[in-house]
Design a protein around this motif. Structure first.
Motif, PDB file in Angstrom:
ATOM      1  N   ASN A 150       0.801  -1.223   0.000  1.00  0.00           N
ATOM      2  CA  ASN A 150       0.000   0.000   0.000  1.00  0.00           C
ATOM      3  C   ASN A 150       0.834   1.273   0.000  1.00  0.00           C
ATOM      4  OD1 ASN A 150      -2.567  -1.278  -0.060  1.00  0.00           O
ATOM      5  ND2 ASN A 150      -2.288  -1.813   2.098  1.00  0.00           N
ATOM      6  N   SER A 154      -3.399   4.512  -3.495  1.00  0.00           N
ATOM      7  CA  SER A 154      -4.634   3.715  -3.476  1.00  0.00           C
ATOM      8  C   SER A 154      -5.381   3.805  -4.802  1.00  0.00           C
ATOM      9  CB  SER A 154      -5.536   4.177  -2.325  1.00  0.00           C
ATOM     10  OG  SER A 154      -5.887   5.541  -2.480  1.00  0.00           O
ATOM     11  N   PHE A 157      -4.820   1.000  -7.503  1.00  0.00           N
ATOM     12  CA  PHE A 157      -5.601  -0.231  -7.415  1.00  0.00           C
ATOM     13  C   PHE A 157      -7.073   0.003  -7.765  1.00  0.00           C
ATOM     14  CE2 PHE A 157      -2.078  -0.771  -4.307  1.00  0.00           C
ATOM     15  CZ  PHE A 157      -1.415  -1.784  -4.978  1.00  0.00           C
ATOM     16  N   SER A 158      -7.612   1.150  -7.400  1.00  0.00           N
ATOM     17  CA  SER A 158      -9.034   1.394  -7.695  1.00  0.00           C
ATOM     18  C   SER A 158      -9.257   1.557  -9.198  1.00  0.00           C
ATOM     19  CB  SER A 158      -9.533   2.629  -6.934  1.00  0.00           C
ATOM     20  OG  SER A 158      -8.874   3.809  -7.355  1.00  0.00           O
ATOM     21  N   SER A 161      -9.146  -1.846 -10.787  1.00  0.00           N
ATOM     22  CA  SER A 161     -10.405  -2.554 -10.512  1.00  0.00           C
ATOM     23  C   SER A 161     -11.528  -2.045 -11.402  1.00  0.00           C
ATOM     24  CB  SER A 161     -10.778  -2.411  -9.031  1.00  0.00           C
ATOM     25  OG  SER A 161      -9.810  -3.030  -8.208  1.00  0.00           O
ATOM     26  N   HIS A 216      -5.588  -7.123  -3.137  1.00  0.00           N
ATOM     27  CA  HIS A 216      -6.489  -6.092  -3.664  1.00  0.00           C
ATOM     28  C   HIS A 216      -7.479  -6.667  -4.673  1.00  0.00           C
ATOM     29  CE1 HIS A 216      -4.985  -2.286  -1.949  1.00  0.00           C
ATOM     30  NE2 HIS A 216      -3.808  -2.906  -1.880  1.00  0.00           N
TER      31      HIS A 216
END
Length: 553
Positions: A150, A154, A157-158, A161, A216
């Motif tokens: 991490n 952040s 990763f979002s 996704s 994640h």
């Protein structure tokens, strides 16, 4: 209502069928930008494959055997900077954000989208990060007790996704721009050489990266050891790792991956320029062939044909093309020609399974970059430029990849990607075209396969002066012939055909190893035993309709 069906209905009555292929779907990007990844449906006047006649100014012959490599997709790198730009847009205007992601990544057959399916992600900082960081910057932490995935922002990763929610086929390829600085003789991530003392520690570090992405909810397709291992630049994260060092790291990592649930994840080596294709990657395979799925190339030195040096030495190993960057200020049409010639036709024709550009998204100044880096003297151009006011521009990198990608995307949900076919180009104006072809299989093997062509007409100076010249071209396929005039630009078109002959002639299929799987008698027996699907063209009340699929017994 009057419905008139084409001759394929004779199959239902046991007659000799007449099954003709037709081209309905065409995408084009032209030199003058009058068409930009523009779709044309030729209904009600498709291009028919007919009995061969005289060839055109150019003549493309499709060879169905032997099959070449299966493709895995096109795309770009999601650097920290690209993820930041996209995340800022999401916060500013979510509708625009999702519209851009859908245009870039939606793989739905026939969608007005590029369907990018391959995303390369740096592990730790690159020259497109806000600061220099690894996932464990505690000097001497050989147990990696302070490893923390991490430390990546952040939003990285979002955004991954979000992209994965659009494209279920998305393949994630991760690799570092540098090991942690304390594993190098420089003591910093900015340039220097890897210290072999840390081979097993670094292998564990890479395993933890895989586990971190897994935490994640991100499945990884491939991992690399080091981006551009022959490059050391003190202005951004880089590292010299020799071929023998990379082999030792790969061997240790492969064992760790196999023992920790990552046996299906590929290790892809080298990740550097074409010019050393006969050197570093060949030595890497000599030292650790069983641990690496293959190697990846970049465009910054050498020529795409040099991929053959590696392929000829290790024909069973996979080849990937994973980085090339345009720069602001270059000529749009010249770039399109270069990208198609060298990457999306050239590299692919020379065995690459994919083709990637560098940054997915940046602003109009090629920012944000790592402070102080000299990596892009002329600002690097992204696939999509996103400005601070929320406006955006798809650059030439987008159009080149979108055209190429349409030919390989799955035809069916969860179906296979396209597989390259060999072709030859002849005729008086053969030098005006370069092309590549693909066949895309079906989930139901009795459904007709999709055959695709990607063609660059770069005949813009036929007599040495500027005069963009369309080329009338014949396309030869299964002893039939279609004719299409390719404008100067990139054209992608496709048609459907049965995977085996339906007319009582040769019905043999050849697998990738060149073996014959079944002969004519077996093919006839299969047709009698199973229903099959065919495309049918109908006139309803005198109006020509798009073809539909029907099942025949």
């Amino acid at each position: 209502m009057i419905v008139r069906l084409s001759a394929v209905v004779s199959l239902a009555f046991g007659l000799t069928p007449v099954v003709a292929q037709q081209i309905y779907d065409i995408w084009a990007t032209t030199w003058d930008r009058s068409q930009l990844f523009t779709y044309t449906n030729l209904s009600p006047n498709p291009i028919n494959f007919v009995s061969p006649g005289a060839i055109g100014q150019a003549d493309i012959t499709i060879e169905e055997t032997p099959l070449a490599q299966s493709m895995v997709g096109y795309g770009a790198s999601l650097t920290d900077s690209s993820a930041l730009i996209l995340n800022n847009l999401k916060n500013q205007n979510a509708n625009t954000y999702w519209s851009i992601l859908n245009t870039l990544f939606d793989p739905t057959d026939g969608a007005d989208a590029a369907g990018f399916s391959y995303l390369r992600v740096p592990l730790g900082a690159s020259d497109f990060s806000a600061s220099v960081y690894s996932f464990d910057d505690v000097s001497g932490d050989t147990s990696l007790a302070n490893f923390n995935i991490n430390k990546a922002p952040s939003y990285l990763f979002s955004v991954i996704s979000d992209i994965a929610s659009i494209n279920p086929y998305l393949k994630i390829h991760i690799l570092p721009w540098s090991p942690p600085g304390w594993m190098k003789d420089s003591g910093t991530m900015l340039g220097g050489n890897f210290l072999s003392t840390y081979t097993s520690v670094y292998a564990n570090y890479l395993l933890k990266c895989l586990q971190g992405f897994q935490s994640h909810g991100i499945s990884v397709y491939a991992i690399g050891i080091q981006n551009e291992p022959e490059n050391s630049n003190p202005s951004y994260p880089t590292c010299i790792i020799t071929a023998s060092q990379e082999a030792q790291i790969g061997e240790a990592l492969r064992t760790l991956m196999n023992d920790n649930g990552f046996s299906s994840v590929r290790i892809i080596g080298y990740e550097h320029n074409w010019d050393d294709a006969a050197g570093y990657p060949v030595q890497l395979m000599d030292d650790a062939s069983s641990d690496f799925a293959g190697v990846a190339f970049h465009c910054y030195a050498g020529n795409f044909t040099q991929q053959d040096s590696f392929h000829n030495a290790f024909p069973s190993k996979e080849i990937y093309f994973t980085e090339c960057s345009g720069v602001y200020g270059s000529d749009w049409w010249s770039d399109i020609k270069w990208y198609m010639e060298n990457i999306f036709i050239g590299s692919v024709t020379h065995s690459s399974k994919n083709g990637l550009m560098w940054n997915l998204a940046l602003d109009g100044n090629g920012q944000p970059m790592l402070p102080g880096t000299t990596s892009c003297g002329t600002p690097c151009r992204p696939v999509v430029q996103i400005n601070s006011d929320g406006s955006y521009v798809y650059h030439q990198e987008f159009y080149a990849m979108a055209q190429a990608g349409k030919a390989i995307l799955p035809r069916d949900v969860n179906g296979p990607f396209g597989q390259r076919l060999h072709l030859t180009i002849g005729g008086a104006l053969a030098q005006g075209l370069i092309a590549t072809a693909f066949v895309t299989g079906r989930v139901n093997p009795s459904d007709w396969q999709r055959y695709s062509l990607v063609v660059l007409n770069w005949d813009d100076r036929p007599d040495g002066t500027w005069n963009p010249t369309p080329i009338q071209t014949t396309i030869e396929f299964r002893d039939m012939q279609a004719t299409y005039t390719f404008p100067v630009g990139v054209t992608t078109l496709w048609w459907y055909a049965p995977s085996t002959s339906l007319n009582g002639t040769e019905a043999q299929e050849e697998n990738q190893d060149g073996g014959r799987e079944r002969g004519q008698k077996q093919s006839h027996e299969k047709q009698k035993q199973k229903p099959f699907t065919a495309w049918v063209h109908a006139d309803i009340n005198g109006e020509r309709q798009r073809p539909i699929e029907m099942v025949f017994q």
